[in-house]
Design a protein around this motif. Structure first.
Motif, PDB file in Angstrom:
ATOM      1  N   GLY A  24       0.814  -1.211   0.000  1.00 48.09           N
ATOM      2  CA  GLY A  24       0.000   0.000   0.000  1.00 48.09           C
ATOM      3  C   GLY A  24       0.841   1.251   0.000  1.00 48.09           C
ATOM      4  N   PHE A  27      -0.473   4.667   0.734  1.00 49.40           N
ATOM      5  CA  PHE A  27      -0.839   4.950   2.119  1.00 49.40           C
ATOM      6  C   PHE A  27       0.390   5.362   2.928  1.00 49.40           C
ATOM      7  CE2 PHE A  27      -1.493   3.807   6.540  1.00 49.40           C
ATOM      8  CZ  PHE A  27      -2.743   4.337   6.813  1.00 49.40           C
ATOM      9  N   SER A  28       1.449   4.573   2.816  1.00 49.26           N
ATOM     10  CA  SER A  28       2.663   4.849   3.582  1.00 49.26           C
ATOM     11  C   SER A  28       3.808   4.025   3.017  1.00 49.26           C
ATOM     12  CB  SER A  28       2.456   4.515   5.063  1.00 49.26           C
ATOM     13  OG  SER A  28       3.670   4.566   5.782  1.00 49.26           O
ATOM     14  N   LYS A  33      -1.498  -0.500   5.630  1.00 50.04           N
ATOM     15  CA  LYS A  33      -2.820   0.058   5.917  1.00 50.04           C
ATOM     16  C   LYS A  33      -3.754  -0.976   6.539  1.00 50.04           C
ATOM     17  CE  LYS A  33      -4.189  -0.556   1.060  1.00 50.04           C
ATOM     18  NZ  LYS A  33      -4.589   0.154  -0.177  1.00 50.04           N
ATOM     19  N   GLN A  36      -3.628  -0.914  10.391  1.00 54.47           N
ATOM     20  CA  GLN A  36      -3.968   0.278  11.161  1.00 54.47           C
ATOM     21  C   GLN A  36      -5.163  -0.029  12.055  1.00 54.47           C
ATOM     22  OE1 GLN A  36      -1.827   3.027  10.902  1.00 54.47           O
ATOM     23  NE2 GLN A  36      -0.798   1.381   9.798  1.00 54.47           N
ATOM     24  N   ALA A 117      -8.387  -3.874   2.584  1.00 52.54           N
ATOM     25  CA  ALA A 117      -8.596  -2.538   3.150  1.00 52.54           C
ATOM     26  C   ALA A 117      -9.965  -1.969   2.783  1.00 52.54           C
ATOM     27  CB  ALA A 117      -7.496  -1.591   2.682  1.00 52.54           C
ATOM     28  N   ILE A 222      -9.635   1.886   1.764  1.00 55.44           N
ATOM     29  CA  ILE A 222      -8.656   2.745   2.423  1.00 55.44           C
ATOM     30  C   ILE A 222      -7.396   2.792   1.562  1.00 55.44           C
ATOM     31  CG2 ILE A 222      -7.198   3.015   4.468  1.00 55.44           C
ATOM     32  CD1 ILE A 222      -9.454   1.643   6.059  1.00 55.44           C
ATOM     33  N   TYR A 224      -5.501   6.226   1.266  1.00 59.37           N
ATOM     34  CA  TYR A 224      -4.668   7.294   1.816  1.00 59.37           C
ATOM     35  C   TYR A 224      -4.915   7.411   3.322  1.00 59.37           C
ATOM     36  CZ  TYR A 224      -4.256   8.477  -3.122  1.00 59.37           C
ATOM     37  OH  TYR A 224      -4.021   8.414  -4.463  1.00 59.37           O
ATOM     38  N   PRO A 225      -3.965   8.004   4.063  1.00 57.60           N
ATOM     39  CA  PRO A 225      -4.109   8.074   5.526  1.00 57.60           C
ATOM     40  C   PRO A 225      -5.420   8.692   5.999  1.00 57.60           C
ATOM     41  CG  PRO A 225      -1.863   8.624   4.924  1.00 57.60           C
ATOM     42  CD  PRO A 225      -2.628   8.482   3.621  1.00 57.60           C
ATOM     43  N   LEU A 228      -8.651   6.606   6.774  1.00 53.98           N
ATOM     44  CA  LEU A 228      -8.855   5.898   8.038  1.00 53.98           C
ATOM     45  C   LEU A 228      -9.936   6.561   8.879  1.00 53.98           C
ATOM     46  CD1 LEU A 228      -5.303   4.903   9.333  1.00 53.98           C
ATOM     47  CD2 LEU A 228      -7.191   3.348   8.819  1.00 53.98           C
TER      48      LEU A 228
END
Length: 243
Positions: A24, A27-28, A33, A36, A117, A222, A224-225, A228
């Motif tokens: 992901g 996301f990071s 993700k 999380q 996700a 999900i 992108y941050p 969440l």
């Protein structure tokens, strides 16, 4: 809410594959993700637990080679959980899951494939998808009609044209087919170097009919941050409706 037994499913089982080996990157660069935390559970636990509102014979999580965390999680119906090695791309993880299932599942069994996700899919949408797949004897996906105006942007952020929304739907997951049809479709598409963005694209390449089943806009993925927080709000709202 539990799905009522369907007479057409009497001699066929229902399985789920959750590809969960991806990093992901949008996301990071360092965090996964699917791990999380929302409301004291990982995203992956929410996702798997929602799928298990249906009478699954089992579910397969395709995870990364270095993933020592997934098997420690508290999934619903943990006794039905299976794990297999994921692949370099999502489609590779799905095919690995299908090959794993093929060792003990029947080729006519129905198989969900659902994004790890995507924790907010409703039980009603899942039931509707299965109902269409069984009664119409077809592969099917959840999707929603495109709502916004679409722009084609080619160079330097300049709009080249407006794209008509007519006939355009936004694909979601789960996507469902029989084990045999989906496995063969993915194998054929990969052998011909076809880009597979979802299970339906492989089935389409094999000229297998795929029906759209109306999904919901809260079945978000999900990516992108900030997704969440949106997922947390959706899950809270859904829980309040059930209470």
């Amino acid at each position: 809410m539990k799905m009522k037994p369907n007479p057409h499913l009497t001699n066929r089982k229902l399985w789920a594959i959750i590809p969960a080996a991806g990093s992901g990157s949008r996301f990071s660069k360092t965090e996964f993700k699917q791990y999380q935390i929302i409301e004291n559970k990982t995203v992956l636990e929410h996702t798997v637990n929602r799928l298990n509102d249906l009478p699954l014979a089992g579910y397969v999580l395709a995870i990364g080679a270095q993933d020592n965390y997934a098997e420690t999680l508290h999934f619903k119906n943990r006794q039905n959980a299976h794990f297999c090695l994921g692949g370099a791309e999502r489609v590779d993880s799905v095919l690995n899951g299908l090959n794993y299932l093929a060792q003990f599942a029947d080729e006519d069994d129905l198989v969900f494939v659902h994004d790890a996700a995507r924790p907010c899919v409703t039980t009603q949408c899942l039931e509707n998808l299965v109902k269409v797949a069984i009664e119409q004897e077809t592969s099917a996906i959840l999707a929603i009609p495109v709502r916004d105006t679409l722009k084609c942007v080619e160079n330097d952020q300049d709009i080249s044209k407006t794209v008509s929304r007519d006939y355009l739907w936004q694909a979601q997951t789960p996507q469902i087919s029989t084990l045999a049809k989906l496995k063969k479709a993915i194998e054929v598409a990969l052998a011909n170097n076809i880009v597979i963005t979802d299970e339906a694209s492989a089935l389409e390449y094999s000229h297998e009919p795929v029906q759209v089943v109306m999904g919901r806009s809260d079945n978000i993925k999900i990516t992108y941050p900030d997704d969440l927080e949106l997922a947390r709000l959706i899950l809270q709202a859904q829980q309040q409706i059930l209470q």
